[in-house]
Design a protein around this motif. Structure first.
Motif, mmCIF file in Angstrom:
data_model
loop_
_atom_site.group_PDB
_atom_site.id
_atom_site.type_symbol
_atom_site.label_atom_id
_atom_site.label_comp_id
_atom_site.label_asym_id
_atom_site.label_seq_id
_atom_site.Cartn_x
_atom_site.Cartn_y
_atom_site.Cartn_z
ATOM 1 N N PRO A 130 0.817 -1.212 0.000
ATOM 2 C CA PRO A 130 0.000 0.000 0.000
ATOM 3 C C PRO A 130 0.855 1.267 0.000
ATOM 4 C CG PRO A 130 -0.051 -1.046 2.156
ATOM 5 C CD PRO A 130 0.638 -2.001 1.231
ATOM 6 N N VAL A 131 0.446 2.235 -0.822
ATOM 7 C CA VAL A 131 1.064 3.554 -0.859
ATOM 8 C C VAL A 131 -0.040 4.590 -0.945
ATOM 9 C CG1 VAL A 131 3.246 2.829 -1.909
ATOM 10 C CG2 VAL A 131 1.316 3.421 -3.372
ATOM 11 N N HIS A 132 0.240 5.778 -0.494
ATOM 12 C CA HIS A 132 -0.713 6.883 -0.603
ATOM 13 C C HIS A 132 -0.508 7.594 -1.938
ATOM 14 C CE1 HIS A 132 -1.875 6.142 3.419
ATOM 15 N NE2 HIS A 132 -0.847 6.741 4.012
ATOM 16 N N HIS A 133 -1.592 7.795 -2.667
ATOM 17 C CA HIS A 133 -1.557 8.507 -3.944
ATOM 18 C C HIS A 133 -2.304 9.826 -3.785
ATOM 19 C CE1 HIS A 133 -3.076 8.858 -8.360
ATOM 20 N NE2 HIS A 133 -2.021 9.628 -8.141
ATOM 21 N N VAL A 134 -1.619 10.930 -4.052
ATOM 22 C CA VAL A 134 -2.215 12.269 -3.972
ATOM 23 C C VAL A 134 -1.992 12.967 -5.302
ATOM 24 C CG1 VAL A 134 -2.216 14.503 -2.806
ATOM 25 C CG2 VAL A 134 -1.813 12.413 -1.485
ATOM 26 N N ALA A 135 -3.081 13.386 -5.940
ATOM 27 C CA ALA A 135 -3.000 14.157 -7.183
ATOM 28 C C ALA A 135 -3.628 15.522 -6.937
ATOM 29 C CB ALA A 135 -3.710 13.436 -8.321
ATOM 30 N N ARG A 136 -2.922 16.569 -7.366
ATOM 31 C CA ARG A 136 -3.411 17.934 -7.134
ATOM 32 C C ARG A 136 -3.133 18.812 -8.347
ATOM 33 N NH1 ARG A 136 -0.704 19.974 -1.635
ATOM 34 N NH2 ARG A 136 1.165 19.730 -2.893
ATOM 35 N N VAL A 137 -4.006 19.775 -8.586
ATOM 36 C CA VAL A 137 -3.750 20.850 -9.542
ATOM 37 C C VAL A 137 -3.203 22.020 -8.745
ATOM 38 C CG1 VAL A 137 -4.740 22.483 -11.178
ATOM 39 C CG2 VAL A 137 -5.540 20.112 -11.146
ATOM 40 N N ARG A 138 -2.011 22.479 -9.115
ATOM 41 C CA ARG A 138 -1.389 23.611 -8.430
ATOM 42 C C ARG A 138 -1.558 24.867 -9.276
ATOM 43 N NH1 ARG A 138 1.723 22.154 -4.221
ATOM 44 N NH2 ARG A 138 0.926 24.178 -3.507
ATOM 45 N N VAL A 193 -1.051 25.886 -13.072
ATOM 46 C CA VAL A 193 0.344 25.870 -13.487
ATOM 47 C C VAL A 193 0.866 24.448 -13.618
ATOM 48 C CG1 VAL A 193 2.695 26.518 -12.796
ATOM 49 C CG2 VAL A 193 0.819 28.135 -12.488
ATOM 50 N N ALA A 194 0.462 23.564 -12.706
ATOM 51 C CA ALA A 194 1.038 22.221 -12.683
ATOM 52 C C ALA A 194 0.000 21.199 -12.233
ATOM 53 C CB ALA A 194 2.247 22.170 -11.761
ATOM 54 N N LEU A 195 0.176 19.981 -12.705
ATOM 55 C CA LEU A 195 -0.608 18.829 -12.271
ATOM 56 C C LEU A 195 0.359 17.880 -11.580
ATOM 57 C CD1 LEU A 195 -3.130 17.034 -12.151
ATOM 58 C CD2 LEU A 195 -2.617 16.284 -14.484
ATOM 59 N N GLU A 196 0.214 17.749 -10.268
ATOM 60 C CA GLU A 196 1.111 16.916 -9.469
ATOM 61 C C GLU A 196 0.466 15.562 -9.194
ATOM 62 O OE1 GLU A 196 3.241 20.392 -6.737
ATOM 63 O OE2 GLU A 196 1.764 19.023 -5.860
ATOM 64 N N ARG A 197 1.257 14.503 -9.388
ATOM 65 C CA ARG A 197 0.797 13.157 -9.032
ATOM 66 C C ARG A 197 1.898 12.516 -8.205
ATOM 67 N NH1 ARG A 197 -1.501 12.141 -15.071
ATOM 68 N NH2 ARG A 197 0.576 12.920 -15.505
ATOM 69 N N SER A 198 1.664 12.397 -6.897
ATOM 70 C CA SER A 198 2.687 11.946 -5.966
ATOM 71 C C SER A 198 2.265 10.667 -5.257
ATOM 72 C CB SER A 198 2.968 13.023 -4.914
ATOM 73 O OG SER A 198 3.449 14.214 -5.502
ATOM 74 N N PHE A 199 3.272 9.848 -4.939
ATOM 75 C CA PHE A 199 3.063 8.624 -4.170
ATOM 76 C C PHE A 199 3.970 8.670 -2.947
ATOM 77 C CE2 PHE A 199 1.836 7.673 -8.470
ATOM 78 C CZ PHE A 199 0.709 6.859 -8.345
ATOM 79 N N PHE A 200 3.407 8.287 -1.805
ATOM 80 C CA PHE A 200 4.138 8.305 -0.547
ATOM 81 C C PHE A 200 4.002 6.950 0.143
ATOM 82 C CE2 PHE A 200 2.455 12.519 -1.449
ATOM 83 C CZ PHE A 200 3.566 13.335 -1.303
ATOM 84 N N PRO A 201 4.972 6.585 0.993
ATOM 85 C CA PRO A 201 4.780 5.382 1.808
ATOM 86 C C PRO A 201 3.484 5.499 2.611
ATOM 87 C CG PRO A 201 7.035 6.212 1.997
ATOM 88 C CD PRO A 201 6.259 7.254 1.258
ATOM 89 N N ALA A 202 2.940 4.365 3.029
ATOM 90 C CA ALA A 202 1.643 4.355 3.723
ATOM 91 C C ALA A 202 1.803 4.838 5.159
ATOM 92 C CB ALA A 202 1.040 2.956 3.680
ATOM 93 N N LEU A 203 2.075 6.117 5.311
ATOM 94 C CA LEU A 203 2.259 6.712 6.632
ATOM 95 C C LEU A 203 0.914 6.815 7.342
ATOM 96 C CD1 LEU A 203 4.633 9.571 5.472
ATOM 97 C CD2 LEU A 203 5.307 7.489 6.683
#
Length: 277
Positions: free
Chosen positions: A133-141, A148-158
């Motif tokens: 499992p990982v955390h997926h966060v997508a945001r429009v900045r 300006v930007a479309l961010e798609r980030s993955f983080f450890p399952a904190l």
């Protein structure tokens, strides 16, 4: 547009260059501001005393440089573009800090915030097993209410990560709540074109050139804490990187240092504290 200069002949400066300089000076002085519409080509070429072909040459150059935006149609025309934001990749400053440096308010609109099984590429970057499992966060900045930007980030399952405020700096969240401040990163840049779904979020046409930045960020102990694939509008952002040569070693005879001759990067200095994303 207050005044229109007379294009001078016989000066050695081409007419289209004179027009470009005049428009740049008008924008730089504040006489024309972002969003202002230039007069139509027929009217403006007549006022300048040049052919429409010469005018179009000047407008095309300024459009290529990101100074103007031209749109077709009855309600279209040439408009003064929003200034491009300088994003320096030399340090690990995230979007929030980059906008602060540009005196702009960074904003975020969360599209996705969920926990998913790690795909192969994400698992490799975060040093996890495929499917963990990982955390997926997508945001429009946005900056100044403009995407300006479309961010798609993955983080450890904190634990509790997705219950936090995800509208602000995620790097600050990693640092303050989890003691995992990103300190270094490996980044790759690739030019791409916008797919229809990406274009809709960024407010551009499908097929518009974008800059993809793929990044793996690491905490001080060397553990990966983020894998991201960010898309930036090339008309709103200019990417910069500062570089320098390593000092030559005494045995190199004034040439490149041994790591450079071997095709290897010289060791980087210890990273300082970095601003949040």
């Amino acid at each position: 547009m207050v005044g229109t200069p007379e294009v001078e002949r016989g000066t050695g400066v081409p007419a289209h260059v004179q027009i470009e300089r005049w428009l740049l000076e008008s924008i730089g002085s504040g006489e024309m501001e972002p969003g202002d519409r230039l007069p139509g080509e027929r009217e403006l070429s007549a006022r300048l005393g040049v052919s429409r072909m010469t005018l179009r040459q000047a407008l095309a150059t300024l459009e290529h440089d990101g100074v103007l935006v031209r749109t077709p149609g009855r309600s279209g025309g040439a408009f003064v573009a929003d200034p491009r934001v300088e994003c320096d990749l030399t340090g690990l400053a995230g979007f929030t800090e980059q906008m602060r440096r540009a005196h702009l308010q960074a904003e975020a609109r969360v599209l996705v915030a969920t926990t998913v099984p790690a795909p192969r590429s994400v698992a490799a970057a975060l040093e996890l097993a495929v499917g963990e499992p990982v955390h997926h966060v997508a945001r429009v900045r946005s900056a100044g209410q403009s995407p300006v930007a479309l961010e798609r980030s993955f983080f450890p399952a904190l634990p509790g990560f997705l219950e936090q405020d995800l509208d602000g700096s995620l790097y600050a969240l990693l640092a303050t709540r989890y003691d995992l401040e990103p300190r270094t990163a490996v980044e790759h840049l690739d030019p791409v074109i916008a797919r229809s779904d990406e274009a809709a979020e960024l407010g551009v046409e499908p097929g518009t050139p974008l800059m993809l930045i793929e990044r793996t960020a690491y905490a001080a102990a060397g553990e990966p804490v983020e894998f991201a694939r960010d898309l930036f509008r090339s008309d709103r952002v200019r990417i910069s990187v500062r570089s320098g040569l390593s000092a030559p070693s005494p045995s190199a005879g004034g040439g490149l240092s041994a790591p450079a001759r071997a095709g290897l990067s010289a060791p980087a200095p210890p990273p300082g504290r970095r601003a949040g994303r």
